[in-house]
Design a protein around this motif. Structure first.
Motif, mmCIF file in Angstrom:
data_model
loop_
_atom_site.group_PDB
_atom_site.id
_atom_site.type_symbol
_atom_site.label_atom_id
_atom_site.label_comp_id
_atom_site.label_asym_id
_atom_site.label_seq_id
_atom_site.Cartn_x
_atom_site.Cartn_y
_atom_site.Cartn_z
ATOM 1 N N GLU A 138 0.826 -1.211 0.000
ATOM 2 C CA GLU A 138 0.000 0.000 0.000
ATOM 3 C C GLU A 138 0.858 1.257 0.000
ATOM 4 O OE1 GLU A 138 -3.703 2.131 0.213
ATOM 5 O OE2 GLU A 138 -3.279 0.013 -0.130
ATOM 6 N N TYR A 139 2.026 1.178 0.645
ATOM 7 C CA TYR A 139 2.904 2.341 0.804
ATOM 8 C C TYR A 139 4.314 1.970 0.325
ATOM 9 C CZ TYR A 139 -0.909 3.481 4.045
ATOM 10 O OH TYR A 139 -2.139 3.704 4.614
ATOM 11 N N PRO A 140 4.556 2.004 -0.978
ATOM 12 C CA PRO A 140 5.844 1.530 -1.496
ATOM 13 C C PRO A 140 7.013 2.490 -1.303
ATOM 14 C CG PRO A 140 4.428 2.248 -3.304
ATOM 15 C CD PRO A 140 3.594 2.311 -2.062
ATOM 16 N N GLN A 141 6.733 3.776 -1.094
ATOM 17 C CA GLN A 141 7.831 4.741 -0.937
ATOM 18 C C GLN A 141 8.422 4.661 0.461
ATOM 19 O OE1 GLN A 141 7.890 8.664 -2.830
ATOM 20 N NE2 GLN A 141 5.683 8.423 -3.169
ATOM 21 N N LYS A 142 9.742 4.605 0.535
ATOM 22 C CA LYS A 142 10.418 4.525 1.827
ATOM 23 C C LYS A 142 10.547 5.910 2.455
ATOM 24 C CE LYS A 142 13.167 0.339 1.190
ATOM 25 N NZ LYS A 142 14.541 -0.244 1.238
ATOM 26 N N ASP A 143 10.507 5.931 3.787
ATOM 27 C CA ASP A 143 10.781 7.166 4.533
ATOM 28 C C ASP A 143 12.292 7.380 4.511
ATOM 29 O OD1 ASP A 143 11.159 9.203 6.368
ATOM 30 O OD2 ASP A 143 9.635 8.460 7.754
ATOM 31 N N SER A 144 12.734 8.517 3.992
ATOM 32 C CA SER A 144 14.171 8.778 3.876
ATOM 33 C C SER A 144 14.814 9.175 5.201
ATOM 34 C CB SER A 144 14.417 9.881 2.845
ATOM 35 O OG SER A 144 13.755 11.083 3.227
ATOM 36 N N ALA A 145 14.012 9.557 6.190
ATOM 37 C CA ALA A 145 14.575 9.992 7.474
ATOM 38 C C ALA A 145 13.694 9.508 8.624
ATOM 39 C CB ALA A 145 14.724 11.508 7.501
ATOM 40 N N PRO A 146 13.592 8.193 8.835
ATOM 41 C CA PRO A 146 12.796 7.695 9.964
ATOM 42 C C PRO A 146 13.469 8.040 11.296
ATOM 43 C CG PRO A 146 14.032 5.903 8.987
ATOM 44 C CD PRO A 146 14.245 7.092 8.096
ATOM 45 N N THR A 147 12.688 8.038 12.353
ATOM 46 C CA THR A 147 13.205 8.329 13.688
ATOM 47 C C THR A 147 13.410 7.024 14.445
ATOM 48 O OG1 THR A 147 12.058 10.445 13.768
ATOM 49 C CG2 THR A 147 12.718 9.486 15.876
ATOM 50 N N HIS A 148 14.583 6.850 15.012
ATOM 51 C CA HIS A 148 14.800 5.651 15.832
ATOM 52 C C HIS A 148 15.645 5.995 17.054
ATOM 53 C CE1 HIS A 148 19.058 4.916 14.641
ATOM 54 N NE2 HIS A 148 18.684 5.433 13.481
ATOM 55 N N THR A 149 15.337 5.345 18.154
ATOM 56 C CA THR A 149 16.078 5.514 19.406
ATOM 57 C C THR A 149 16.317 4.142 20.016
ATOM 58 O OG1 THR A 149 14.057 5.749 20.731
ATOM 59 C CG2 THR A 149 15.036 7.775 19.859
ATOM 60 N N SER A 150 17.313 4.070 20.880
ATOM 61 C CA SER A 150 17.585 2.815 21.576
ATOM 62 C C SER A 150 18.106 3.116 22.974
ATOM 63 C CB SER A 150 18.608 1.968 20.804
ATOM 64 O OG SER A 150 19.850 2.645 20.703
ATOM 65 N N LEU A 151 17.914 2.152 23.855
ATOM 66 C CA LEU A 151 18.350 2.278 25.244
ATOM 67 C C LEU A 151 18.875 0.925 25.700
ATOM 68 C CD1 LEU A 151 18.403 3.847 28.007
ATOM 69 C CD2 LEU A 151 16.112 2.899 28.404
ATOM 70 N N LYS A 152 20.018 0.937 26.342
ATOM 71 C CA LYS A 152 20.594 -0.305 26.871
ATOM 72 C C LYS A 152 21.068 -0.044 28.288
ATOM 73 C CE LYS A 152 23.804 -4.048 25.611
ATOM 74 N NZ LYS A 152 22.753 -5.058 25.315
ATOM 75 N N GLU A 153 20.261 -0.459 29.257
ATOM 76 C CA GLU A 153 20.576 -0.278 30.666
ATOM 77 C C GLU A 153 20.427 -1.619 31.391
ATOM 78 O OE1 GLU A 153 21.677 2.238 32.425
ATOM 79 O OE2 GLU A 153 21.690 3.755 30.825
ATOM 80 N N ARG A 154 20.888 -1.628 32.631
ATOM 81 C CA ARG A 154 20.819 -2.867 33.408
ATOM 82 C C ARG A 154 19.375 -3.336 33.591
ATOM 83 N NH1 ARG A 154 22.963 -3.595 39.670
ATOM 84 N NH2 ARG A 154 22.277 -5.758 39.936
ATOM 85 N N ALA A 155 18.465 -2.406 33.791
ATOM 86 C CA ALA A 155 17.068 -2.775 34.059
ATOM 87 C C ALA A 155 16.224 -2.893 32.809
ATOM 88 C CB ALA A 155 16.433 -1.756 35.010
ATOM 89 N N LEU A 156 16.629 -2.241 31.714
ATOM 90 C CA LEU A 156 15.762 -2.174 30.537
ATOM 91 C C LEU A 156 16.584 -2.006 29.270
ATOM 92 C CD1 LEU A 156 12.850 -1.759 29.282
ATOM 93 C CD2 LEU A 156 13.245 0.688 29.604
ATOM 94 N N GLU A 157 16.209 -2.766 28.244
ATOM 95 C CA GLU A 157 16.701 -2.526 26.890
ATOM 96 C C GLU A 157 15.487 -2.175 26.041
ATOM 97 O OE1 GLU A 157 19.484 -5.143 24.980
ATOM 98 O OE2 GLU A 157 20.165 -5.926 26.920
ATOM 99 N N GLU A 158 15.655 -1.153 25.200
ATOM 100 C CA GLU A 158 14.524 -0.674 24.420
ATOM 101 C C GLU A 158 14.999 -0.236 23.039
ATOM 102 O OE1 GLU A 158 11.304 1.901 26.194
ATOM 103 O OE2 GLU A 158 12.297 3.383 24.919
#
Length: 288
Positions: A138-158
């Motif tokens: 349905e949506y063949p065009q790619k987003d050229s600037a998607p937003t992504h974040t990550s977190l790596k801690e002792r209690a939580l990885e996200e």
């Protein structure tokens, strides 16, 4: 003997006076246009805490709440000889053991075997780690600037990703998709996950909640469809999955005012089918 004059009682705060009412802060106006970032909750949410508000949930962990200390029994002073001292030391030992247990639970949040992560790994970029191939027809065009974040801690990885979905020939995003994986390494998210998503429709007017079988230990589909004809409305769906101590959220949203009158958006049934297919594929990929 004369009585010294009494000072008048202090006046209460202004809000206590009957002729004064607390000021009400101005309320922000809702924007008619979507934001590539999901508006502000799991999630939350929190951690998922808070609770997710109507609309796509915010990234974050709404579940990791440190448990409180267990009550410590009082030390009872016992007078007498050896028997009394034995009772006293037994009481002291119980206090020390209880405090040590409470401190251990507070610091780690884990007991009896540790976190149940089922072999999942959080990718550095969820935009490349998640499978959302069902939406590309349905949506063949790619987003050229998607937003992504990550977190790596002792209690939580996200790991989190938000991107715009574009139909052929679109200059701007026609819809939005977000994916979020949380590895809860210190606390079991199960009870709060169930309470939040199973009861979402009862605490948020206009939403539907449906359990989904065959994905993780439990999964819920949250949806809202206000599209009427071709003039306006929105279409929203979130699939919330828990597998052991791992949670995964996948959210789709569109606003008809930004979709274009010459384009027919996918139905809610189509969207929810894509969410289920891609969530299964993503979770399998992140365990391999």
């Amino acid at each position: 003997m004369s009585t010294p004059p009494q000072s008048p009682p202090p006046a209460g705060p202004p809000d206590d006076r009957p002729d004064r009412q607390p000021a009400v802060p101005p309320q922000p106006a809702a924007s008619p246009h979507p934001d590539p970032q999901p508006p502000g909750a799991f999630y939350a949410q929190p951690t998922l805490v808070g609770r997710p508000a109507p609309g796509p949930p915010q990234p974050g962990n709404p579940y990791a709440q440190p448990p409180g200390y267990a009550p410590v029994p009082p030390v009872v002073t016992v007078r007498g000889g050896g028997a009394g001292r034995a009772v006293l030391w037994a009481a002291v030992g119980a206090v020390v053991a209880s405090a040590a247990w409470a401190a251990g639970v507070f610091l780690t949040g884990v007991k009896d075997g540790g976190a149940d992560l089922r072999g999942y790994a959080a990718p550095a970029s969820m935009c490349s780690g998640a499978d959302y191939s069902s939406f590309t027809g349905e949506y063949p065009q790619k987003d050229s600037a998607p937003t992504h974040t990550s977190l790596k801690e002792r209690a939580l990885e996200e790991s989190y990703c938000s991107l715009g979905l574009k139909k052929t020939g679109s200059s701007y995003a026609d819809a939005y998709l977000s994916m979020q994986l949380d590895l809860h390494k210190s606390t079991d998210p199960g009870p709060e996950f169930t309470a939040t998503w199973k009861n979402y429709a009862s605490s948020h007017t206009g939403y539907d909640t449906d359990p989904v079988e065959g994905i993780g230990d439990e999964a819920y589909l949250i949806s809202q469809d206000t599209v009427t004809g071709s003039s306006g409305g929105s279409r929203y769906a979130t699939l919330a999955v828990r597998d052991g101590w791992v949670t995964y959220l996948m959210t789709y949203s569109l606003y008809l005012t930004s979709y274009g009158t010459d384009k027919d958006p996918p139905t809610l049934t189509e969207v929810t089918g894509w969410l289920k297919t891609d969530a299964r594929a993503t979770l399998k990929r992140l365990r391999d």
